[in-house]
Design a protein around this motif. Structure first.
Motif, PDB file in Angstrom:
ATOM      1  N   ASN A 196      -6.869  -2.793  -7.839  1.00 55.40           N
ATOM      2  CA  ASN A 196      -7.452  -2.656  -6.505  1.00 55.40           C
ATOM      3  C   ASN A 196      -6.417  -2.856  -5.409  1.00 55.40           C
ATOM      4  O   ASN A 196      -6.520  -2.282  -4.319  1.00 55.40           O
ATOM      5  CB  ASN A 196      -8.599  -3.651  -6.311  1.00 55.40           C
ATOM      6  N   ASN A 197      -5.422  -3.687  -5.691  1.00 56.15           N
ATOM      7  CA  ASN A 197      -4.381  -3.954  -4.697  1.00 56.15           C
ATOM      8  C   ASN A 197      -3.163  -3.044  -4.846  1.00 56.15           C
ATOM      9  O   ASN A 197      -2.379  -2.911  -3.915  1.00 56.15           O
ATOM     10  CB  ASN A 197      -3.924  -5.411  -4.801  1.00 56.15           C
ATOM     11  N   GLY A 198      -3.012  -2.451  -6.024  1.00 54.49           N
ATOM     12  CA  GLY A 198      -1.810  -1.673  -6.287  1.00 54.49           C
ATOM     13  C   GLY A 198      -2.085  -0.214  -6.533  1.00 54.49           C
ATOM     14  O   GLY A 198      -2.592   0.502  -5.663  1.00 54.49           O
ATOM     15  N   ILE A 199      -1.782   0.237  -7.749  1.00 55.87           N
ATOM     16  CA  ILE A 199      -1.813   1.656  -8.042  1.00 55.87           C
ATOM     17  C   ILE A 199      -3.195   2.278  -7.897  1.00 55.87           C
ATOM     18  O   ILE A 199      -3.310   3.484  -7.679  1.00 55.87           O
ATOM     19  CB  ILE A 199      -1.258   1.933  -9.458  1.00 55.87           C
ATOM     20  N   MET A 218      -2.381   5.752   1.181  1.00 50.80           N
ATOM     21  CA  MET A 218      -1.274   6.559   1.693  1.00 50.80           C
ATOM     22  C   MET A 218      -1.648   8.011   1.939  1.00 50.80           C
ATOM     23  O   MET A 218      -1.243   8.603   2.950  1.00 50.80           O
ATOM     24  CB  MET A 218      -0.100   6.497   0.709  1.00 50.80           C
ATOM     25  N   ASP A 219      -2.417   8.591   1.028  1.00 49.07           N
ATOM     26  CA  ASP A 219      -2.623  10.042   1.084  1.00 49.07           C
ATOM     27  C   ASP A 219      -4.078  10.483   1.144  1.00 49.07           C
ATOM     28  O   ASP A 219      -4.353  11.683   1.222  1.00 49.07           O
ATOM     29  CB  ASP A 219      -1.970  10.704  -0.144  1.00 49.07           C
ATOM     30  N   GLY A 221      -6.779  13.538  -0.715  1.00 51.78           N
ATOM     31  CA  GLY A 221      -6.159  14.121   0.464  1.00 51.78           C
ATOM     32  C   GLY A 221      -6.569  15.555   0.708  1.00 51.78           C
ATOM     33  O   GLY A 221      -6.145  16.163   1.685  1.00 51.78           O
ATOM     34  N   GLU A 222      -7.384  16.088  -0.210  1.00 51.23           N
ATOM     35  CA  GLU A 222      -7.843  17.484  -0.155  1.00 51.23           C
ATOM     36  C   GLU A 222      -6.660  18.450  -0.074  1.00 51.23           C
ATOM     37  O   GLU A 222      -6.722  19.494   0.572  1.00 51.23           O
ATOM     38  CB  GLU A 222      -8.815  17.698   1.006  1.00 51.23           C
ATOM     39  N   MET A 262       4.464   8.666  -7.221  1.00 55.23           N
ATOM     40  CA  MET A 262       5.783   8.081  -6.993  1.00 55.23           C
ATOM     41  C   MET A 262       5.806   7.168  -5.762  1.00 55.23           C
ATOM     42  O   MET A 262       6.498   6.145  -5.736  1.00 55.23           O
ATOM     43  CB  MET A 262       6.829   9.188  -6.837  1.00 55.23           C
ATOM     44  N   LYS A 263       5.016   7.518  -4.767  1.00 52.62           N
ATOM     45  CA  LYS A 263       5.009   6.743  -3.521  1.00 52.62           C
ATOM     46  C   LYS A 263       4.444   5.341  -3.701  1.00 52.62           C
ATOM     47  O   LYS A 263       4.796   4.415  -2.965  1.00 52.62           O
ATOM     48  CB  LYS A 263       4.228   7.495  -2.443  1.00 52.62           C
ATOM     49  N   VAL A 264       3.541   5.183  -4.672  1.00 53.56           N
ATOM     50  CA  VAL A 264       2.928   3.869  -4.846  1.00 53.56           C
ATOM     51  C   VAL A 264       3.795   2.928  -5.676  1.00 53.56           C
ATOM     52  O   VAL A 264       3.503   1.732  -5.767  1.00 53.56           O
ATOM     53  CB  VAL A 264       1.535   3.982  -5.500  1.00 53.56           C
ATOM     54  N   LEU A 265       4.851   3.456  -6.276  1.00 48.46           N
ATOM     55  CA  LEU A 265       5.603   2.670  -7.258  1.00 48.46           C
ATOM     56  C   LEU A 265       6.395   1.512  -6.670  1.00 48.46           C
ATOM     57  O   LEU A 265       6.501   0.460  -7.286  1.00 48.46           O
ATOM     58  CB  LEU A 265       6.532   3.581  -8.059  1.00 48.46           C
TER      59      LEU A 265
END
Length: 383
Positions: A89-92, A99-100, A226-227, A237-240
């Motif tokens: 819930n807090n991460g991936i 973000m998106d 994000g449709e 990759m952005k969440v890593l």
């Protein structure tokens, strides 16, 4: 900082007491039962721990990276199972959405994730696609009504309890590798979505994983994260960076817990008429563990500050994940050695941490993947 100094101090103190007084006494029971008791889960939710990194506007605490790390450095001083309960819930499980995701998607899911009423899961890994995420085979065929998903995801953390899955599937079969991969928000209970049996693991009992199977699973167009098609791998990759720093801080916390337990045992356990802490070779193991844990703590905190300053920390986050996860494995091994025969026995809990720690070198990117990320970024810096 999202919180003022006094509020952050109070939050960290509350978590420290909760870990010491409530969670640590339950470690053996949770391991034996392979489950976190429902009342404890609710207490964790009441403390707001499911929403540490979710923005305040969606009901979370909206912690900065450094603040999240500081909380994790306390939360990680007990069985990692408790952290795993809130981890997705807090991460991936939430960061890709944060973000998106579209505003409608955020408002639909994030407030319930922040309270723990909705558990999220990140469905990327497949039977033949782990570190090589670009080779995933799950497909999402576009139709007049939306998309039809087919494929199997493997080792998905919190899958048995999840209410929504961030699922990565190939929407364009003509594009190879990571291109043509999209992300979807798929709710549990959707026809065509089913789960495999709960996995029996080497360690981290009480944290559940399973296969997630899609068999002509139909989802609407607005399930596309994000449709926008073709952005799935970029989202993953952005969440890593955040995820790697969070896991690194948990590794540090576990190492510090093991060092404390080992030091206390060595000071009390006597051989040849004196505490084994007086023996220089035991002292060497304690000192090596202390130095390595301290180095990892410094790395993680500094990198968290850099991330909060909006610096590119891809290399540094990979360094933290690689060093901290390898470090806690060495510390756990020394802890078993310092405890001797007791370290191999279930009743002392050291052998449990030894098994639990092994997973950190695998998930959120294996040590070998971190090495590749670091080296490739170094080579890019030459151009």
């Amino acid at each position: 900082m999202a919180l003022d100094t006094e509020t952050l101090k109070e939050l960290i103190g509350t978590v420290e007491r909760f870990v010491r007084e409530r969670l640590r006494p339950l470690e053996h029971q949770v391991s034996q039962d392979d489950a976190v008791p429902a009342p404890v889960r609710q207490e964790i939710a009441d403390l707001g721990l499911f929403g540490l990194s979710i923005p305040e506007e969606y009901g979370g605490l909206g912690l900065s990276m450094e603040e999240e790390v500081r909380v994790a450095l306390e939360l990680g001083r007990t069985s990692p199972v408790f952290r795993s309960l809130i981890g997705t819930n807090n991460g991936i499980g939430s960061q890709g959405l944060i973000m998106d995701g579209t505003e409608a998607q955020k408002r639909k899911y994030l407030p319930r994730m922040a309270t723990g009423d909705l558990i999220s899961a990140f469905a990327l890994t497949e039977p033949e696609a782990g570190s090589d995420a670009g080779s995933l085979r799950t497909t999402a065929q576009r139709t007049e009504m939306g998309y039809v998903l087919n494929g199997t995801k493997r080792f998905i953390t919190n899958a048995p309890h999840a209410g929504v899955f961030t699922v990565f599937a190939r929407t364009d079969s003509k594009k190879s590798g990571s291109r043509g991969v999209s992300a979807f928000l798929v709710e549990a209970g959707t026809p065509g979505l089913s789960l495999g049996a709960i996995d029996k693991k080497m360690g981290q009992k009480g944290s559940h994983t399973s296969d997630v199977i899609f068999d002509n699973c139909e989802v609407p167009f607005d399930a596309l994260l994000g449709e926008v098609e073709g952005q799935g791998f970029r989202t993953a990759m952005k969440v890593l960076d955040r995820g790697r720093l969070h896991i690194s801080s948990i590794c540090v916390a576990m190492a510090e817990r093991l060092i404390d337990d080992s030091l206390r045992y060595a000071a009390e356990r006597k051989q040849f008429g004196q505490p084994i802490a007086e023996f220089q070779l035991v002292q060497a193991m304690l000192a090596d563990s202390k130095a390595e844990a301290y180095a990892a703590r410094c790395m993680v905190l500094e990198t968290a500050r850099q991330k909060d300053a909006e610096m590119d920390v891809s290399t540094e986050a990979a360094c933290c994940k690689m060093f901290a996860s390898e470090m806690v494995g060495r510390v756990a091994d020394r802890a078993v050695q310092i405890h001797g025969g007791a370290g191999y026995m279930e009743e002392y809990g050291i052998e449990r941490f030894y098994r639990d720690a092994r997973l950190f070198r695998i998930y959120e990117g294996t040590t070998q993947i971190q090495q590749l990320v670091i080296a490739r970024n170094m080579l890019k810096s030459l151009s």
